[in-house]
Design a protein around this motif. Structure first.
Motif, mmCIF file in Angstrom:
data_model
loop_
_atom_site.group_PDB
_atom_site.id
_atom_site.type_symbol
_atom_site.label_atom_id
_atom_site.label_comp_id
_atom_site.label_asym_id
_atom_site.label_seq_id
_atom_site.Cartn_x
_atom_site.Cartn_y
_atom_site.Cartn_z
ATOM 1 N N PRO A 178 2.123 -11.517 -4.331
ATOM 2 C CA PRO A 178 3.314 -12.355 -4.121
ATOM 3 C C PRO A 178 4.601 -11.551 -4.007
ATOM 4 O O PRO A 178 5.600 -12.064 -3.502
ATOM 5 C CB PRO A 178 3.333 -13.250 -5.359
ATOM 6 N N TYR A 179 4.579 -10.282 -4.439
ATOM 7 C CA TYR A 179 5.822 -9.499 -4.464
ATOM 8 C C TYR A 179 5.731 -8.169 -3.728
ATOM 9 O O TYR A 179 6.627 -7.341 -3.839
ATOM 10 C CB TYR A 179 6.248 -9.252 -5.916
ATOM 11 N N ARG A 180 4.652 -7.952 -2.988
ATOM 12 C CA ARG A 180 4.504 -6.717 -2.221
ATOM 13 C C ARG A 180 4.005 -7.041 -0.813
ATOM 14 O O ARG A 180 3.217 -7.961 -0.628
ATOM 15 C CB ARG A 180 3.515 -5.759 -2.891
ATOM 16 N N THR A 181 4.441 -6.246 0.136
ATOM 17 C CA THR A 181 3.898 -6.373 1.480
ATOM 18 C C THR A 181 2.497 -5.750 1.505
ATOM 19 O O THR A 181 2.125 -4.995 0.589
ATOM 20 C CB THR A 181 4.785 -5.653 2.516
ATOM 21 N N PRO A 182 1.700 -6.027 2.536
ATOM 22 C CA PRO A 182 0.351 -5.426 2.596
ATOM 23 C C PRO A 182 0.356 -3.902 2.516
ATOM 24 O O PRO A 182 -0.517 -3.313 1.867
ATOM 25 C CB PRO A 182 -0.175 -5.912 3.945
ATOM 26 N N TYR A 183 1.342 -3.255 3.146
ATOM 27 C CA TYR A 183 1.355 -1.787 3.130
ATOM 28 C C TYR A 183 1.810 -1.250 1.778
ATOM 29 O O TYR A 183 1.365 -0.176 1.358
ATOM 30 C CB TYR A 183 2.256 -1.248 4.242
ATOM 31 N N GLN A 184 2.671 -1.973 1.087
ATOM 32 C CA GLN A 184 3.037 -1.571 -0.268
ATOM 33 C C GLN A 184 1.826 -1.681 -1.202
ATOM 34 O O GLN A 184 1.607 -0.829 -2.063
ATOM 35 C CB GLN A 184 4.180 -2.453 -0.782
ATOM 36 N N LYS A 185 1.044 -2.709 -1.004
ATOM 37 C CA LYS A 185 -0.172 -2.889 -1.803
ATOM 38 C C LYS A 185 -1.160 -1.761 -1.529
ATOM 39 O O LYS A 185 -1.780 -1.212 -2.450
ATOM 40 C CB LYS A 185 -0.790 -4.245 -1.456
ATOM 41 N N ASP A 186 -1.294 -1.381 -0.255
ATOM 42 C CA ASP A 186 -2.170 -0.262 0.102
ATOM 43 C C ASP A 186 -1.720 1.024 -0.568
ATOM 44 O O ASP A 186 -2.526 1.779 -1.121
ATOM 45 C CB ASP A 186 -2.177 -0.061 1.616
ATOM 46 N N ARG A 187 -0.416 1.300 -0.490
ATOM 47 C CA ARG A 187 0.126 2.518 -1.103
ATOM 48 C C ARG A 187 -0.228 2.581 -2.581
ATOM 49 O O ARG A 187 -0.669 3.617 -3.092
ATOM 50 C CB ARG A 187 1.646 2.527 -0.931
ATOM 51 N N ASP A 188 -0.056 1.463 -3.289
ATOM 52 C CA ASP A 188 -0.325 1.451 -4.724
ATOM 53 C C ASP A 188 -1.805 1.650 -5.016
ATOM 54 O O ASP A 188 -2.174 2.335 -5.979
ATOM 55 C CB ASP A 188 0.163 0.133 -5.322
ATOM 56 N N ARG A 189 -2.669 1.086 -4.179
ATOM 57 C CA ARG A 189 -4.108 1.267 -4.382
ATOM 58 C C ARG A 189 -4.493 2.732 -4.207
ATOM 59 O O ARG A 189 -5.319 3.256 -4.950
ATOM 60 C CB ARG A 189 -4.889 0.389 -3.402
#
Length: 376
Positions: free
Chosen positions: A37-48
């Motif tokens: 809900p608070y990250r874009t798909p690419y931000q989520k990828d970066r964190d993973r």
């Protein structure tokens, strides 16, 4: 004020250049899942990517000098972080998607085995009858199969664009890696590729000088370095630690500026209107200016002759070859010595590939310790 994903996507669409890859336009993930809900798909990828075991192992994998050579030399992890810095600087100036750029840069070297490019060449030779080995292909294996963190699928389930960025990463030493992705990739991916070359040229020069394997007076043989030294008032005959830092900083600044200006000119002259146009364009658009490209080639040739082929560097490479060759031979002959989880993959992957995955995941010091246990 609470900023959710939809607002981030909306602001991104307004802010980025037309030819940038927008997160809203992602081709998605292989396995559908709820987005943050608070990250874009690419931000989520970066964190993973940041939380993977493979990323943490980069701290103890060779760039040029092995990990045990000293605390101040680059490792594969610090190299990766420097590539991120260069790539984000270029991406920001060009109006590209920094989150996608960062995710690709963070993952671009996850597939490197221990002992740097020497390790890659050894494993490719050992696997020549079993599909070969290439670090970009291995990075994709890690991110789509080997990292198991979710109950419903193997890998990290990253977006298409991050995986595409790894698959289209160009490398002159790649032994015939043929990715399943068509085209030249997004401009973000191309910028990471260029940033990789910029970063390693600068930091390998820095490490070579710091180690003493490169002597400051030798830099007179490289036109760009001679000019930068003269502009900064540096005396290559009386070269201090501060002189080295100034020279490397100026070199990075020169190459980054050249990359921004040349890439912008190439994009403007190409007529591309969106990320798909970039993929289909017949030439890569991320580039250096002709002057900087010539200087960069001269610097790489200098480093190859005076640094990468220095007897001390070659001696460490030969040690690496001996370690990996003997580990591979032993584990394929006596697979019962492998950890149980590696043995469990043999029926599906084949003995040689399972051993190769195991060796490629090792850090320098883990590989040496495994060698000492087998050959005391």
């Amino acid at each position: 004020m609470l900023i959710g994903r939809e607002r981030l996507l909306e602001e991104e669409s307004k802010r980025l250049a037309p030819y940038a890859q927008k997160a809203r336009d992602t081709r998605g993930r292989k396995h559908p899942e709820p987005e943050s809900p608070y990250r874009t798909p690419y931000q989520k990828d970066r964190d993973r990517i940041l939380h993977t075991t493979a990323f943490r192992r980069l701290e103890y994998k060779t760039q040029v000098f092995p990990n045990w050579a000293g605390d101040y030399y680059r490792t594969r992890l610090t190299h990766t972080l420097e590539v991120v810095q260069v790539a984000r600087s270029i991406a920001r100036a060009l109006g590209l998607n920094e989150d996608l750029t960062e995710a690709i840069a963070l993952s671009h070297d996850l597939g490197h085995p221990p002992f740097g490019h020497t390790g890659e060449k050894v494993l490719n030779q050992l696997m020549r009858d079993h599909g070969g080995f290439e670090h970009n292909a291995q990075a994709l294996r890690i991110l789509t199969q080997l990292e198991v963190r979710y109950p419903g699928f193997k890998g990290l389930n990253l977006t298409h664009e991050v995986l595409e960025g790894i698959a289209t990463h160009e490398a002159a030493y790649a032994p015939g890696f043929k990715p399943e992705y068509e085209g030249r990739g997004t401009l973000e991916a191309q910028v990471v590729d260029l940033s990789d070359a910029i970063a390693y040229a600068a930091h390998d020069l820095d490490d070579g000088l710091r180690s003493g394997l490169l002597r400051p007076e030798e830099l007179n043989g490289v036109t760009l370095l001679q000019e930068l030294a003269r502009e900064e008032g540096l005396d290559l005959q009386r070269f201090t630690e501060l002189s080295r830092r100034i020279l490397v900083r100026q070199l990075l600044g020169f190459l980054i500026t050249a990359a921004i200006e040349a890439t912008h000119a190439a994009v403007e002259g190409s007529g591309v209107r969106n990320a798909e146009d970039v993929r289909r364009h017949p030439k890569r658009l991320a580039a250096l200016t002709p002057e900087a490209e010539q200087a960069h080639r001269e610097l790489k040739a200098f480093l190859m002759e005076r640094f990468y082929r220095h007897p001390e560097v070659l001696r460490e490479r030969r040690k690496a070859e001996i370690v990996l060759e003997n580990l591979f031979s032993t584990y394929t002959r006596y697979p019962e010595l492998l950890p149980k989880e590696v043995q469990a993959r043999i029926p599906e992957e084949g003995l040689e590939r399972a051993v190769c995955d195991y060796l490629a995941g090792m850090t320098d010091r883990y590989a040496l310790e495994a060698y000492r246990k087998l050959f005391p």
